[in-house]
Design an enzyme around this catalytic site. Structure first.
Site, PDB file in Angstrom:
ATOM      1  CB  CYS A   1       5.864  12.444   4.990  1.00  0.00           C
ATOM      2  SG  CYS A   1       7.035  12.269   3.646  1.00  0.00           S
TER       3      CYS A   1
ATOM      4  CB  CYS B   1       6.241  14.187  -1.136  1.00  0.00           C
ATOM      5  SG  CYS B   1       6.665  12.930   0.090  1.00  0.00           S
TER       6      CYS B   1
ATOM      7  CG  HIS C   1     -12.646  -0.049  -2.619  1.00  0.00           C
ATOM      8  ND1 HIS C   1     -13.865  -0.543  -2.195  1.00  0.00           N
ATOM      9  CD2 HIS C   1     -12.895   0.606  -3.791  1.00  0.00           C
ATOM     10  CE1 HIS C   1     -14.803  -0.208  -3.068  1.00  0.00           C
ATOM     11  NE2 HIS C   1     -14.243   0.478  -4.060  1.00  0.00           N
TER      12      HIS C   1
END
Ligand code: BJW
Ligand code: ZN
Length: 246
Positions: free
Chosen positions: A146, A129, A118
């Site tokens: 990001c 991205c 997990h």
């Protein structure tokens, strides 16, 4: 704890051992479990928090939850259970840890072959991205973003998401080929992780459960210990080592 002599003999002859672990093994390190007596999800619904739609709807709330857990994990240390599993590497030819936990405590205890089904809370990635980010995220302007503008999320597996294929495939292979399969501190209700228990059984492994209470898979195991994993695992490894030298 007085273990049955036949069990100790059986374990001594075993070459390949799998430890399939869940949140309960880290409970003695102070990390709350999800379900069970003291589980955090007695109050919070798992499916409501651990899914991608919730993240898109309210990334602040989900990050608040993960930042809180990250802090607890950072302040915690491997406990007697993690350490006993790492020590098992000095007893058996092949030891594989298959964990549902994201806390990295098995590696910190010294276990070498660890499959994380997990994910891992130390990694993060951009949902747009897929660039990976280390732990040092900047929260000063709210939810971290990001360079491309996409939201950054923790690299963990939420409900409805696929497990990392390489980790699951390797775990499945270990479950298929091991002599003994320990099931430690997991409610065994979350799939496909829990299916490994049945795969191990179908392939003839000896199943040993360690948990403080009965679970979904208690009926199908060969042996159960209903006590804390730190106590049982450390005493068990000690007994096997002592019997090896006598
Ligand atoms: C001690 C102790 C001590 C305490 N000593 N013991 C219907 C049927 C079957 C499956 C499904 C279904 N509907 C949906 C599904 C699939 C779903 C699922 O399994 N749901 C069920 C809950 C019904 N699974 C998924 O969605 C998975 N993906 C998937 O199936 O992909 C295919 C797919 C793709 C696309 C569309 C559809 C399908 C993904 C599951 C991801 C789970 N993620 C989480 C969060 C991870 C990140 C995070 O940590 O935040 O993983 S949920 C949570 O549960 C976490 C855990 O790893 C996981 C398991 O919990 P665990 O470890 O067992 O902990 P607890 O708390 O449950 O138990 C602790 C135990 O310790 C207790 O028994 C205590 O007694 C014990 N204990 N102290 C020993 N000292
Ligand atoms: Zn990006």
């Amino acid at each position: 704890m007085q273990f049955d002599k036949n069990l100790i003999e059986k374990l001594k002859e075993s070459k390949s051992v799998v430890f399939f672990t869940g949140a309960g093994i880290s409970a003695e390190s102070g990390i709350p479990t999800f379900r069970g007596k003291d589980g955090i999800w007695n109050k919070l619904k798992p499916e409501e928090l651990a899914n991608f739609d919730s993240f898109l709807k309210n990334p602040e709330l989900i990050w608040e939850w993960y930042s809180h857990r990250k802090k607890i994990i950072h302040e915690s240390k491997p406990n007697a259970g993690h350490i006993a599993i790492a020590e098992a590497q000095n007893i058996f030819t092949e030891v594989t840890v298959v964990t549902q936990n994201i806390d990295n405590l098995h590696r910190r205890a010294g276990s070498k072959t660890v499959y994380e089904l997990h994910g891992n809370i130390e990694r993060n990635y951009c949902i747009k991205c897929k660039t990976f980010y280390s732990e040092e995220l900047d929260f000063s302007k709210g939810v971290p973003k990001c360079k491309c503008g996409g939201l950054i999320r923790p690299d963990v597996v939420w409900f409805g998401e696929y497990l990392p294929e390489d980790q699951f495939d390797a775990a499945e292979k270990a479950a298929r080929t091991c002599d003994v399969f320990f099931i430690v501190g997991t409610s065994a209700v979350v799939y496909p992780a829990a299916s490994l228990v049945f795969i191990a059984k179908q392939n003839g492994a000896y199943l040993v459960e360690v948990n403080i209470e009965k679970t979904e898979i208690s009926e199908i195991v060969d042996l159960s210990f209903y006590e804390p994993s730190g106590k049982i695992l450390s005493e068990l490894m000690k007994d096997i080592r002592t019997s090896q030298t006598t």
